[in-house]
Design an enzyme around this catalytic site. Structure first.
Site, mmCIF file in Angstrom:
data_model
loop_
_atom_site.group_PDB
_atom_site.id
_atom_site.type_symbol
_atom_site.label_atom_id
_atom_site.label_comp_id
_atom_site.label_asym_id
_atom_site.label_seq_id
_atom_site.Cartn_x
_atom_site.Cartn_y
_atom_site.Cartn_z
ATOM 1 C CG HIS A 38 -0.338 0.279 2.152
ATOM 2 N ND1 HIS A 38 -0.019 1.362 2.940
ATOM 3 C CD2 HIS A 38 -0.466 -0.970 3.491
ATOM 4 C CE1 HIS A 38 0.332 0.876 4.391
ATOM 5 N NE2 HIS A 38 0.521 -0.336 4.640
ATOM 6 C CG ASP B 168 1.225 -3.145 5.353
ATOM 7 O OD1 ASP B 168 1.678 -2.448 5.334
ATOM 8 O OD2 ASP B 168 0.366 -3.533 5.693
ATOM 9 C CD GLU C 50 -3.380 -1.414 5.133
ATOM 10 O OE1 GLU C 50 -3.659 -2.684 5.942
ATOM 11 O OE2 GLU C 50 -3.348 -0.105 5.964
ATOM 12 C CD GLU C 51 -1.477 1.810 8.107
ATOM 13 O OE1 GLU C 51 -1.728 1.837 8.072
ATOM 14 O OE2 GLU C 51 -0.023 2.379 7.624
ATOM 15 C CG HIS D 207 1.249 2.860 12.215
ATOM 16 N ND1 HIS D 207 -0.342 1.968 12.906
ATOM 17 C CD2 HIS D 207 1.260 2.648 10.767
ATOM 18 C CE1 HIS D 207 -0.620 1.951 11.746
ATOM 19 N NE2 HIS D 207 0.040 2.059 10.542
ATOM 20 C CG ASP E 228 2.697 0.627 7.635
ATOM 21 O OD1 ASP E 228 2.598 -0.038 6.401
ATOM 22 O OD2 ASP E 228 2.138 0.598 8.623
HETATM 23 ZN ZN ZN Z 1 0.738 -1.342 6.439
#
Ligand code: ZN
Length: 479
Positions: free
Chosen positions: A297, A371, A343-344, A443, A309
């Site tokens: 993603h 991912d 995606e997130e 994140h 990520d």
């Molecule tokens: Zn991800």
């Protein structure tokens, strides 16, 4: 947002997370205790023959391990474009750049497929302790949270270690800021506090919630991520705090010091924005309508660089086909790269791909998603719903990766973006990597290029390219 959509969002998140946690954080002790010696279903013999692919696999691995192209590309994405939240100009710049570069690579059918995405913006935010001492506290608002009034929300903090403690306190949290100080066990279990914490506290009248970051370690690094509101409860603002802050508040709580906090957040949703799934192909020579899909993603959170990520995962899929093209390896079937958007905080890209490609879903013989960070690859996690013959054949093909120790086929896998395809019956797999340090930086502001090891990234490209090429070239299918 519509209630049903919210439910879908949260359940999609939980679904994807459950897969990730099973694939990445197996807890052998708990599993052993939970299930009395499961009888493994014997696998049928493989129907694929891999000897004819050994030479190609060796060429692919050799070329991947001597190329700095994937790292240079990831460096451009991270250092020159940066993080890429849905709705941001950065994400759209990244999409434009990828489309241009993919055409330059000579890939086939390069295109963006339009997707409307949610546009949440963080704005200014802060958390302060007002009493018994005055200090600033590290925080990051959770994605999809509402903001606070301009003057913030000021209230006493009340700390719980789990939902059971919250339920025991019940109405005692009314008018207070509930702090969830939940130690990380595995992502799937602990992330429920991020997803549901706000609404569970709002049910008892809390005015805001703070969630200990979903991570095993912390150097005052807060971790953001998506949350969702229960449509039947009032919406309250919610932010992540660091382990250090959560433990400080816990100690004060346990000493009966009743710390008072002020949370300020400008977070809000703007109207949905136009974005796109990025698609490119290496067209098959004999059965171009049959597809092996490899993906990541392209969006990320709005902190750090989205390096692991999932910038890295996107580069792995993209560079796998670029490498095959460079080596002149043209498989019988089409290998399609998809860099999903959103995606997130919405999974709109994965759903839009399924909707736009409904007519050819049955032609997808395998979908792979990368991912989980781009650390040392271990192999693939194959969805536990995949037919046993597919599992047996993938195990056979994975033997081509034994030289780089990436030959494991784990008992489960998949991913959030290929989830919609998997639910339509497409066998789904994840690129599995050594996940030891993934959640340390997941994140956060610390998900930056310096955390990516160029050799491990190259190994991921090699692993993806060998698997995608071999499956796409098989004279008969995987079944
Ligand atoms: Zn991800």
């Amino acid at each position: 947002m519509h209630c049903l959509k919210l439910f879908a969002l949260v359940s999609t998140l939980i679904f994807s997370i459950a897969i990730t946690s099973r694939a990445q954080n197996p807890n052998p002790t708990a599993q052993a205790l939970a299930s009395p010696t499961p009888t493994p279903t014997p696998l049928p013999s493989p129907t694929v023959k891999i000897d004819g692919y050994r030479a190609a696999a060796a060429r692919i691995i050799g070329a991947a391990l001597t190329s700095d192209h994937p790292y240079a590309r990831l460096a451009h994405l991270t250092d020159h474009i940066g993080n890429r939240l849905s709705g941001s100009t950065n994400l759209e710049r990244a999409i434009e750049w990828a489309l241009t570069e993919m055409k330059r690579d000579g890939l086939d059918n390069v295109r963006g497929e339009k997707v409307m995405v949610p546009h949440w913006v963080r704005g200014e935010e802060s958390l302060e302790m007002l009493s018994p001492v005055s200090r600033k506290l590290q925080m990051l608002g959770l994605g999809n949270s509402i903001g606070t009034p301009a003057e913030g929300v000021s209230a006493e903090a009340i700390v719980v270690r789990n939902f059971a403690e919250l339920d025991r306190l019940g109405e005692q949290v009314r008018g207070k800021i509930v702090v969830y100080n939940v130690p990380f066990t595995n992502y799937g279990a602990t992330v429920l506090y991020r997803l549901q914490g706000a609404s569970r506290a709002a049910r008892y009248g809390a005015v805001a919630a703070l969630v200990r970051s979903i991570t095993p370690v912390s150097l005052q690094t807060p971790h953001t991520g998506a949350m969702g509101y229960d449509p039947n409860q009032p919406k309250i603002p919610v932010a992540a705090v660091t382990i250090e802050v959560a433990e400080l508040l816990q100690r004060m709580n346990d000493r009966g010091e009743h710390p008072t906090l002020r949370l300020k957040m400008d977070a809000k949703f703007l109207p949905d924005a136009e974005s796109a799934n990025v698609i490119a192909e290496l067209r098959g020579s004999e059965r171009p309508d049959e597809i092996v899909l490899i993906s990541g993603h392209f969006d990320s959170w709005d902190v750090g660089q989205g390096a692991h990520d999932d910038g890295g995962g996107c580069i792995v899929a993209w560079e796998a086909v670029r490498l095959l093209k460079e080596l002149g390896l043209k498989p019988r079937r089409t290998i399609r790269v998809v860099l999903y958007t959103n995606e997130e905080n919405g999974s709109r890209g994965g759903n839009a791909y399924r909707d736009a490609h409904r007519a050819e879903i049955a032609k997808h013989i395998l979908a792979i998603e990368s991912d989980s960070g781009v650390y040392r690859p271990e192999g693939f996690g194959l969805s536990d719903t995949a037919p046993l013959q597919v599992r047996s054949n993938l195990q056979e093909i994975a033997k081509l990766l034994v030289g780089i120790a990436a030959d494991n086929i784990a008992e489960d896998g998949g991913g959030a973006d290929i989830g919609p395809l998997m639910r339509e019956g497409v066998p789904g797999a994840s690129l599995d990597v050594d996940g030891t340090h993934y959640f340390d930086i997941h994140h956060t502001q610390a998900d930056t290029l310096d955390k990516v090891n160029p050799r491990e990234l190259a190994l991921c490209v090699a692993t993806m390219a060998v698997m995608a090429y071999t499956v796409a070239d098989l004279p008969s299918g995987l079944n």
